[in-house]
Design an enzyme around this catalytic site. Structure first.
Site, PDB file in Angstrom:
ATOM      1  N   ARG A 144     -11.026   7.398   4.257  1.00  0.00           N
ATOM      2  CA  ARG A 144     -10.862   6.520   3.096  1.00  0.00           C
ATOM      3  C   ARG A 144     -12.161   5.919   2.509  1.00  0.00           C
ATOM      4  NH1 ARG A 144      -5.195   6.273   4.225  1.00  0.00           N
ATOM      5  NH2 ARG A 144      -4.574   5.360   6.027  1.00  0.00           N
TER       6      ARG A 144
ATOM      7  N   ARG B 251      -3.017   3.381  12.771  1.00  0.00           N
ATOM      8  CA  ARG B 251      -2.552   4.658  11.884  1.00  0.00           C
ATOM      9  C   ARG B 251      -1.720   5.265  12.864  1.00  0.00           C
ATOM     10  NH1 ARG B 251      -8.310   5.603   8.967  1.00  0.00           N
ATOM     11  NH2 ARG B 251      -8.154   4.018   7.695  1.00  0.00           N
TER      12      ARG B 251
ATOM     13  N   GLU C 244     -16.608  -7.865  -4.565  1.00  0.00           N
ATOM     14  CA  GLU C 244     -15.263  -7.563  -4.584  1.00  0.00           C
ATOM     15  C   GLU C 244     -14.073  -8.742  -4.635  1.00  0.00           C
ATOM     16  OE1 GLU C 244     -13.249  -4.782  -4.297  1.00  0.00           O
ATOM     17  OE2 GLU C 244     -14.719  -3.239  -4.007  1.00  0.00           O
TER      18      GLU C 244
ATOM     19  N   SER D 243      -5.968  -3.782  14.657  1.00  0.00           N
ATOM     20  CA  SER D 243      -5.577  -3.184  15.642  1.00  0.00           C
ATOM     21  C   SER D 243      -6.574  -2.727  16.858  1.00  0.00           C
ATOM     22  CB  SER D 243      -4.844  -1.827  15.380  1.00  0.00           C
ATOM     23  OG  SER D 243      -5.516  -1.034  14.414  1.00  0.00           O
TER      24      SER D 243
ATOM     25  N   LYS E 272     -11.371  -7.943   6.443  1.00  0.00           N
ATOM     26  CA  LYS E 272     -10.932  -7.284   7.371  1.00  0.00           C
ATOM     27  C   LYS E 272     -11.892  -6.007   7.626  1.00  0.00           C
ATOM     28  CE  LYS E 272      -6.949  -3.902   7.664  1.00  0.00           C
ATOM     29  NZ  LYS E 272      -5.928  -3.162   6.947  1.00  0.00           N
TER      30      LYS E 272
ATOM     31  N   LYS F 239     -11.940  -5.090   2.561  1.00  0.00           N
ATOM     32  CA  LYS F 239     -11.641  -4.167   3.464  1.00  0.00           C
ATOM     33  C   LYS F 239     -12.598  -2.872   3.663  1.00  0.00           C
ATOM     34  CE  LYS F 239      -7.650  -1.491   4.436  1.00  0.00           C
ATOM     35  NZ  LYS F 239      -6.034  -1.204   4.403  1.00  0.00           N
TER      36      LYS F 239
ATOM     37  N   CYS G  48       1.021  -1.246  -0.032  1.00  0.00           N
ATOM     38  CA  CYS G  48       0.052   0.046   0.119  1.00  0.00           C
ATOM     39  C   CYS G  48       1.133   1.278  -0.019  1.00  0.00           C
ATOM     40  CB  CYS G  48      -0.890  -0.041   1.190  1.00  0.00           C
ATOM     41  SG  CYS G  48      -2.264   0.997   0.957  1.00  0.00           S
TER      42      CYS G  48
END
Ligand code: PBG
Ligand code: ZN
Length: 320
Positions: A213, A201, A229, A270, A244, A191, A116
């Site tokens: 995003r 982040r 997707e 996270s 995710k 995602k 990414c």
């Protein structure tokens, strides 16, 4: 009356009929590697998870090896960031160097490289920007370059997480043309634009400088679209699929499991980690019990493998 309790009488019986199990071979451990020297810096919102500079990385890799965790997922945090995320596709970038180190000193570890731009761009977005718009097609060549550079460094698996359209096809073509026909792509196909990425982040310094995003990651409300997707990524050449976040998106895992026959990976992100750790530190929950239950539930929902920051702890508990 049907007596279901017959199969729950004691642990021998329960373990005999148990439908799902968790073992270290289910686990993928994410590692943050940064530029600089003698860095081992704990991430505030992710207790026990640190950023390591290359010279200190072996400490963490030794623990991984000791715990018999077979697979790591690498995230690079460069010192230098620019508009085009140049360090993402620099052969001497931090991720490339970390991969070479692992290849040399930990040959039995399987290395997945996240692809990414957001950790490498000054604006923190996953693609190139023009007039405040995140460009799709113009970003693809850069992602392809990053994938080739990471494969050249020795990555075993390429994992694009940017959510640009067409990136799997672009990356597949680039890998094939550059002599990496046998390097598989594990795509973050579903995602979601999630609040659960907050602590990551902080860790990667990749929060977008403006906007969010939502123009590329999926809307949390959409489950059917996730199937589109995944279908599309598979037709573009993806070999494995990541969903995710994990816990709140277990329905997506189950739906995908029924439809697709490729390896399915859940990313226990996270924010999910931070919530469990915070409650555990307050003595409000039993950490070991909750984490093992969460992992088992992800397997039951349909995950073949789980990316989780709890991996070292889980390995320790399983070996107790
Ligand atoms: C980069 C990337 C992100 C995560 C994995 N790869 C962050 C994002 O999309 O903002 C999140 C991982 C986590 O929260 O643990 N695109
Ligand atoms: Zn990104």
């Amino acid at each position: 009356m049907k007596r279901f309790r017959k199969l729950r009488t004691d642990e021998r019986m329960r373990s005999f009929v148990r439908e799902n199990n968790i073992s270290v071979s289910d686990l993928i451990y994410p590692i943050f590697v940064c530029d600089g020297e003698n860095v081992k810096q704990e991430i505030e919102s992710m207790p026990d998870i640190c950023r390591y500079s290359l010279d200190r990385l072996p400490e963490e890799l030794d623990r991984v090896q000791e715990a018999k965790i077979p697979v790591v997922l690498l995230f690079g945090i460069p010192e230098y960031k620019d508009e085009k995320g140049s360090m993402a596709y620099d052969d001497n970038g931090i991720t490339q160097r970390a991969i070479r180190l692992i290849r040399q000193s930990y040959p039995e570890l399987l290395v997945i490289a996240d692809v990414c731009l957001c950790e490498y761009t000054s604006h923190g977005h996953c693609g190139l920007i023009c007039d405040g718009e995140i460009l799709n097609d113009e970003t693809l060549p850069l992602l392809s370059k990053a994938a080739v550079s990471l494969a050249k460094a020795g990555a075993d698996i390429i994992a694009p997480s940017d959510m640009m359209d067409g990136r799997v096809a672009a990356i597949r073509t680039a890998l094939d043309e550059n002599g990496f026909k046998s390097v598989p792509v594990m795509s973050y196909s579903a995602k979601f634009a999630s609040g659960y990425y907050g602590p990551f982040r902080d860790a990667a310094g990749s929060a977008p400088a403006f906007g969010d995003r939502r123009s590329y990651q999926m809307d949390p409300a959409d489950g059917r679209q996730a199937m589109c997707e995944i279908e599309d990524d598979l037709s573009e050449g993806a070999d494995m699929i990541i969903i995710k976040p994990a816990m709140a998106y277990a329905d997506i895992l189950t739906k995908a499991r029924g439809r697709f026959f490729v390896p399915l990976v859940a990313y226990n992100v996270s924010g999910e980690y931070a919530m469990v750790k915070a409650a555990a530190q307050n003595g409000w929950i039993d950490e070991k019990r909750i984490v093992l239950e969460n992992m088992l539930c992800l397997k039951r929902a349909g995950a073949d493998r789980i990316i989780t920051y709890h991996a070292l702890d889980i390995a320790k508990w399983l070996n107790e």
